[in-house]
Design a protein around this motif. Structure first.
Motif, PDB file in Angstrom:
ATOM      1  N   GLU A  46     -35.635 -60.425 -27.891  1.00  0.00           N
ATOM      2  CA  GLU A  46     -36.962 -60.953 -28.177  1.00  0.00           C
ATOM      3  C   GLU A  46     -37.178 -62.153 -27.277  1.00  0.00           C
ATOM      4  O   GLU A  46     -36.289 -62.991 -27.125  1.00  0.00           O
ATOM      5  CB  GLU A  46     -37.099 -61.339 -29.641  1.00  0.00           C
ATOM      6  CG  GLU A  46     -38.534 -61.582 -30.037  1.00  0.00           C
ATOM      7  CD  GLU A  46     -38.776 -61.479 -31.528  1.00  0.00           C
ATOM      8  OE1 GLU A  46     -39.928 -61.670 -31.934  1.00  0.00           O
ATOM      9  OE2 GLU A  46     -37.828 -61.225 -32.293  1.00  0.00           O
ATOM     10  N   SER A 101     -31.128 -62.318 -28.944  1.00  0.00           N
ATOM     11  CA  SER A 101     -30.578 -60.983 -29.169  1.00  0.00           C
ATOM     12  C   SER A 101     -29.637 -61.072 -30.367  1.00  0.00           C
ATOM     13  O   SER A 101     -28.435 -61.288 -30.209  1.00  0.00           O
ATOM     14  CB  SER A 101     -29.832 -60.486 -27.932  1.00  0.00           C
ATOM     15  OG  SER A 101     -29.295 -59.202 -28.173  1.00  0.00           O
ATOM     16  N   LYS A 159     -40.744 -58.209 -28.546  1.00  0.00           N
ATOM     17  CA  LYS A 159     -39.461 -57.505 -28.563  1.00  0.00           C
ATOM     18  C   LYS A 159     -39.480 -56.521 -27.421  1.00  0.00           C
ATOM     19  O   LYS A 159     -40.475 -55.838 -27.184  1.00  0.00           O
ATOM     20  CB  LYS A 159     -39.273 -56.756 -29.876  1.00  0.00           C
ATOM     21  CG  LYS A 159     -38.684 -57.582 -30.956  1.00  0.00           C
ATOM     22  CD  LYS A 159     -38.267 -56.744 -32.118  1.00  0.00           C
ATOM     23  CE  LYS A 159     -37.637 -57.648 -33.154  1.00  0.00           C
ATOM     24  NZ  LYS A 159     -37.345 -56.975 -34.392  1.00  0.00           N
ATOM     25  N   THR A 160     -38.360 -56.441 -26.709  1.00  0.00           N
ATOM     26  CA  THR A 160     -38.297 -55.580 -25.534  1.00  0.00           C
ATOM     27  C   THR A 160     -36.854 -55.183 -25.262  1.00  0.00           C
ATOM     28  O   THR A 160     -35.962 -55.493 -26.045  1.00  0.00           O
ATOM     29  CB  THR A 160     -38.931 -56.284 -24.316  1.00  0.00           C
ATOM     30  OG1 THR A 160     -39.075 -55.341 -23.254  1.00  0.00           O
ATOM     31  CG2 THR A 160     -38.118 -57.472 -23.872  1.00  0.00           C
ATOM     32  N   LEU A 161     -36.647 -54.524 -24.140  1.00  0.00           N
ATOM     33  CA  LEU A 161     -35.316 -54.088 -23.730  1.00  0.00           C
ATOM     34  C   LEU A 161     -34.926 -54.732 -22.407  1.00  0.00           C
ATOM     35  O   LEU A 161     -35.787 -54.968 -21.557  1.00  0.00           O
ATOM     36  CB  LEU A 161     -35.283 -52.567 -23.560  1.00  0.00           C
ATOM     37  CG  LEU A 161     -35.583 -51.748 -24.804  1.00  0.00           C
ATOM     38  CD1 LEU A 161     -35.669 -50.272 -24.445  1.00  0.00           C
ATOM     39  CD2 LEU A 161     -34.533 -51.978 -25.875  1.00  0.00           C
ATOM     40  N   THR A 202     -31.740 -54.668 -27.061  1.00  0.00           N
ATOM     41  CA  THR A 202     -32.969 -55.238 -27.595  1.00  0.00           C
ATOM     42  C   THR A 202     -32.885 -56.760 -27.566  1.00  0.00           C
ATOM     43  O   THR A 202     -31.887 -57.339 -27.988  1.00  0.00           O
ATOM     44  CB  THR A 202     -33.202 -54.769 -29.044  1.00  0.00           C
ATOM     45  OG1 THR A 202     -33.251 -53.342 -29.050  1.00  0.00           O
ATOM     46  CG2 THR A 202     -34.502 -55.324 -29.599  1.00  0.00           C
ATOM     47  N   THR A 232     -28.812 -51.763 -21.478  1.00  0.00           N
ATOM     48  CA  THR A 232     -30.046 -51.779 -22.258  1.00  0.00           C
ATOM     49  C   THR A 232     -29.727 -52.299 -23.648  1.00  0.00           C
ATOM     50  O   THR A 232     -28.894 -51.724 -24.345  1.00  0.00           O
ATOM     51  CB  THR A 232     -30.643 -50.361 -22.347  1.00  0.00           C
ATOM     52  OG1 THR A 232     -30.881 -49.883 -21.031  1.00  0.00           O
ATOM     53  CG2 THR A 232     -31.950 -50.375 -23.116  1.00  0.00           C
TER      54      THR A 232
END
Length: 97
Positions: free
Chosen positions: A17, A58, A29-31, A15, A13
């Motif tokens: 974009e 990232s 933005k997400t995981l 972060t 996991t």
């Protein structure tokens, strides 16, 4: 039976974009759920189409790459699981930590 994937994904996991280059307002933005040197699975609110091109960034990992959407599956009312095929090899994502 092969699923066409030549590399094992690593559950990680981090972060990222995701940008849609042609649409300046389409970024999120997400995981990641998992990664490999040539791809990732991310969860997005954006619905994207297979074959569509995006940019994945990232900054914490020093990664910025063009990617192609391989699949986009609804996983909840407001979320999609999206498979990304990166245009080049991302070494930090190739190593399990």
């Amino acid at each position: 039976m092969s699923n066409g994937r030549s590399e094992k994904r690593i559950v990680r996991t981090m972060t990222v974009e995701v940008f849609v280059p042609a649409e300046t307002k389409l970024n999120e933005k997400t995981l990641t759920e998992n990664v490999s040197a040539h791809g990732a699975r991310v969860l997005l609110q954006l619905k994207l189409e297979p074959g569509q091109r995006v940019v994945v960034s990232s900054p914490n990992e020093g990664v910025r790459s063009l990617a192609r959407i391989v699949y986009c599956q609804r996983v909840s009312e407001r979320r999609f699981a999206v498979g990304l095929e990166l245009s080049g090899r991302v070494e930090p994502w190739a190593k399990p930590y």
